[in-house]
Every structure is written in C-alpha cells, then in structure tokens.
Motif scaffolding. Sequence first.
Motif: not given
Length: 170
Positions: A21-50
Amino acid sequence: MMSAQGAPSPAIKMARDFDSVFVRYLHAQDHRLRPTHHFFDLTATPCRLDRAKASRYASSSLPAGAVGEWFKASRLPRKKDLQLALSLHPSTLSRAPAEKPMAPVVTERMFRQADLFVRAAEVFGEDGPNWMIKPNPYLEGKAPAEYASNEFGGERVRTILNTIAQAGEV
C-alpha cells in the motif's frame, strides 16, 4: 519469520501488505521510491518499520483509496475499527473519491498503526488485529488502536506489546 510449515508468519504477511500500500501510493508521488523498496524490514525478528523512511514520507498526502487498501491490509473486521484506528470521521471516507488527497496526519497515523498492527501480529498471530480493537484495562479501557491515535499513546501500546512478547504478561 516462517511458520512451522515454511509459510510466512501472519506478521510478515501483514507487513508485506502494508508495504505494498505504502509503496504503491507513495511511488506515484515520488518516483525515486522504487516498487522494490520496503517500509518494513521483513528479514528482522521482530519485523520492524523503517522509521527513517517512514519519517521521510509521513507528511505526504495519500489519496482516500490508499486508506481503503490499508484497511484490507490491517485485517480489521469492521470499517468502524478503521475509523477508530486512524481517527477519521465516518463521513470523511464515505464521501471522498478514491483520488482525493487525505490530510498528511492520516498518512502518519497509517504508518504508526501499521507498525503496531504488525507487532500485534508478531505477538498474537492471526489474533493481532482483534487485540488492537479490544478494550484494554491498561489503556484506560480504550482499544490499543484508539489509544495509539498519537505518538505518545502509540509508544504505550508498543511497550505493552513488547512486555507481553518478553514476559508473557503486562
């Protein structure tokens, strides 16, 4: 975090959904934000918001359509719970066209609540969203999602979740 069957945990699934959700809508406003970027670190335990990335985009105005998709990602059972979590008046969403920009404060709340919902899913699994909307005696009888309507309340909810995760109780 993988489940015993090798499937992603409820928290990872939720974080991925919020990310999209965040990447899709924020990419429309800022094309430097790539669809492959993440706001959550999915590899961390626990998973954390950047938090650095979230702070960079928290003052952006997301369109009303993003709020509807955020609602799906949250796994909240009722629209009423969405209004509670994001402090939105019911008529705000019902009348707003999907492309109408929401106030930047809504984006900040979406980031804060997404972080808490993912943490609740880490602690309670599939029951995380229900914990977030159930009145809690440690939060003046308010639901955690309601109590977290500002950063101070959000920190209190995060502390309770961390305490439960570490000690099994508040």
